[in-house]
Scaffold this motif. Structure first.
Motif, PDB file in Angstrom:
ATOM      1  N   LEU A 119     132.048  13.645 120.005  1.00  0.00           N
ATOM      2  CA  LEU A 119     132.979  12.564 119.293  1.00  0.00           C
ATOM      3  C   LEU A 119     132.411  12.273 118.134  1.00  0.00           C
ATOM      4  O   LEU A 119     133.260  11.785 117.075  1.00  0.00           O
ATOM      5  CB  LEU A 119     133.761  11.992 120.186  1.00  0.00           C
ATOM      6  CG  LEU A 119     134.522  12.655 121.581  1.00  0.00           C
ATOM      7  CD1 LEU A 119     135.090  11.978 122.632  1.00  0.00           C
ATOM      8  CD2 LEU A 119     135.527  13.341 120.816  1.00  0.00           C
ATOM      9  N   LEU A 120     131.160  11.276 118.438  1.00  0.00           N
ATOM     10  CA  LEU A 120     130.682  10.512 117.456  1.00  0.00           C
ATOM     11  C   LEU A 120     130.377  11.462 116.065  1.00  0.00           C
ATOM     12  O   LEU A 120     130.649  11.018 114.904  1.00  0.00           O
ATOM     13  CB  LEU A 120     129.241   9.741 117.757  1.00  0.00           C
ATOM     14  CG  LEU A 120     128.647   9.109 116.918  1.00  0.00           C
ATOM     15  CD1 LEU A 120     129.375   7.787 116.654  1.00  0.00           C
ATOM     16  CD2 LEU A 120     127.187   8.739 117.519  1.00  0.00           C
ATOM     17  N   MET A 121     129.981  12.524 116.258  1.00  0.00           N
ATOM     18  CA  MET A 121     129.728  13.550 115.146  1.00  0.00           C
ATOM     19  C   MET A 121     131.003  13.995 114.383  1.00  0.00           C
ATOM     20  O   MET A 121     131.189  13.571 113.112  1.00  0.00           O
ATOM     21  CB  MET A 121     128.904  14.866 115.398  1.00  0.00           C
ATOM     22  CG  MET A 121     127.570  14.552 115.973  1.00  0.00           C
ATOM     23  SD  MET A 121     126.399  13.845 114.425  1.00  0.00           S
ATOM     24  CE  MET A 121     126.195  12.215 115.046  1.00  0.00           C
ATOM     25  N   VAL A 122     131.970  14.217 115.087  1.00  0.00           N
ATOM     26  CA  VAL A 122     133.438  14.626 114.724  1.00  0.00           C
ATOM     27  C   VAL A 122     133.991  13.152 113.844  1.00  0.00           C
ATOM     28  O   VAL A 122     134.355  13.590 112.579  1.00  0.00           O
ATOM     29  CB  VAL A 122     134.433  15.023 115.706  1.00  0.00           C
ATOM     30  CG1 VAL A 122     135.896  14.887 115.139  1.00  0.00           C
ATOM     31  CG2 VAL A 122     133.998  16.241 116.348  1.00  0.00           C
ATOM     32  N   LEU A 124     132.171  10.856 112.365  1.00  0.00           N
ATOM     33  CA  LEU A 124     131.307  10.649 111.296  1.00  0.00           C
ATOM     34  C   LEU A 124     131.464  11.687 110.150  1.00  0.00           C
ATOM     35  O   LEU A 124     131.816  11.453 108.940  1.00  0.00           O
ATOM     36  CB  LEU A 124     129.988  11.104 111.647  1.00  0.00           C
ATOM     37  CG  LEU A 124     128.838  10.792 110.463  1.00  0.00           C
ATOM     38  CD1 LEU A 124     128.893   9.459 109.858  1.00  0.00           C
ATOM     39  CD2 LEU A 124     127.300  11.133 111.011  1.00  0.00           C
ATOM     40  N   VAL A 125     131.909  12.872 110.643  1.00  0.00           N
ATOM     41  CA  VAL A 125     132.306  14.036 109.463  1.00  0.00           C
ATOM     42  C   VAL A 125     133.615  13.829 108.948  1.00  0.00           C
ATOM     43  O   VAL A 125     133.762  13.796 107.557  1.00  0.00           O
ATOM     44  CB  VAL A 125     132.248  15.318 110.074  1.00  0.00           C
ATOM     45  CG1 VAL A 125     133.131  16.356 109.377  1.00  0.00           C
ATOM     46  CG2 VAL A 125     130.988  15.986 110.505  1.00  0.00           C
ATOM     47  N   LEU A 126     134.766  12.945 109.804  1.00  0.00           N
ATOM     48  CA  LEU A 126     135.838  12.810 109.344  1.00  0.00           C
ATOM     49  C   LEU A 126     135.857  11.465 108.311  1.00  0.00           C
ATOM     50  O   LEU A 126     136.593  11.572 107.287  1.00  0.00           O
ATOM     51  CB  LEU A 126     136.832  12.509 110.446  1.00  0.00           C
ATOM     52  CG  LEU A 126     137.300  13.624 111.167  1.00  0.00           C
ATOM     53  CD1 LEU A 126     138.173  13.250 112.385  1.00  0.00           C
ATOM     54  CD2 LEU A 126     138.192  14.448 110.609  1.00  0.00           C
ATOM     55  N   VAL A 127     134.954  10.652 108.530  1.00  0.00           N
ATOM     56  CA  VAL A 127     135.011   9.537 107.650  1.00  0.00           C
ATOM     57  C   VAL A 127     134.142   9.881 106.297  1.00  0.00           C
ATOM     58  O   VAL A 127     134.631   9.615 105.224  1.00  0.00           O
ATOM     59  CB  VAL A 127     133.928   8.343 108.412  1.00  0.00           C
ATOM     60  CG1 VAL A 127     133.450   7.268 107.375  1.00  0.00           C
ATOM     61  CG2 VAL A 127     134.618   7.871 109.536  1.00  0.00           C
ATOM     62  N   ILE A 131     136.101   9.828 102.810  1.00  0.00           N
ATOM     63  CA  ILE A 131     135.340   8.995 101.262  1.00  0.00           C
ATOM     64  C   ILE A 131     135.080  10.107 100.277  1.00  0.00           C
ATOM     65  O   ILE A 131     135.615   9.825  99.058  1.00  0.00           O
ATOM     66  CB  ILE A 131     133.717   8.803 101.983  1.00  0.00           C
ATOM     67  CG1 ILE A 131     134.045   7.333 102.786  1.00  0.00           C
ATOM     68  CG2 ILE A 131     133.143   8.264 100.543  1.00  0.00           C
ATOM     69  CD1 ILE A 131     132.819   6.804 103.414  1.00  0.00           C
ATOM     70  N   VAL A 132     134.742  11.354 100.654  1.00  0.00           N
ATOM     71  CA  VAL A 132     134.713  12.233  99.584  1.00  0.00           C
ATOM     72  C   VAL A 132     136.084  12.608  98.978  1.00  0.00           C
ATOM     73  O   VAL A 132     136.301  12.801  97.632  1.00  0.00           O
ATOM     74  CB  VAL A 132     134.200  13.575  99.868  1.00  0.00           C
ATOM     75  CG1 VAL A 132     134.241  14.751  99.258  1.00  0.00           C
ATOM     76  CG2 VAL A 132     132.390  13.322 100.293  1.00  0.00           C
ATOM     77  N   ALA A 133     137.253  12.727  99.759  1.00  0.00           N
ATOM     78  CA  ALA A 133     138.655  13.077  99.375  1.00  0.00           C
ATOM     79  C   ALA A 133     138.904  11.770  98.354  1.00  0.00           C
ATOM     80  O   ALA A 133     139.747  12.215  97.432  1.00  0.00           O
ATOM     81  CB  ALA A 133     139.429  13.160 100.432  1.00  0.00           C
TER      82      ALA A 133
END
Length: 136
Positions: A119-122, A124-127, A131-133
């Protein structure tokens, strides 16, 4: 002429022994660069990942284990009786995160905290994706 034995003195010769066979699951690459700590009845033992076999006198033994980075985490304890000539298997798995307890038992253990780590990795990837978007 030989001296008589003094009362209360240990008798020379082999003493009864048993073994505690501690397997620390994982490696420096999959778990923690610092090898988890093993305490047998409060005494710290030298350890490595994999099997660690400790000769001990027969009796009751308390096994405490923990992992450490900037703080102690993954604490776990087990009490077992060791008979003369007996090998007691013990397995320890450090948690995936520093917020979970470790797992200890007489059979191979599953690593605690896998769901929390995923869940922490998901998140992190979403954040990072957010930011990139926003910057495009």
């Amino acid at each position: 002429m030989t001296m008589p034995e003094q009362p209360g003195q240990p008798v020379p010769g082999p003493q009864p022994v048993g073994w505690i066979d501690v397997t620390i699951q994982g490696s420096a690459m999959t778990s923690n660069m610092i090898v988890p700590t093993v305490l047998l009845n409060g005494h710290q033992m030298p350890t490595k990942y994999g099997r660690n076999v400790f000769p001990v006198p027969p009796g009751s033994w308390k096994i405490d284990m923990y992992a450490q980075w900037t703080w102690k985490f993954g604490k776990a304890s087990l009490t077992c009786d060791v008979a003369e000539g007996q090998t007691v298997p013990v397995f320890y798995a450090a948690p995936m995160t520093g917020f979970n307890k470790g797992a200890i038992g007489h059979e191979k253990q599953r690593r605690p905290g896998v769901l929390g780590f995923v869940l922490l990795m998901v998140v992190l990837v979403l954040v990072v994706a957010g930011i990139v978007a926003l910057t495009i």
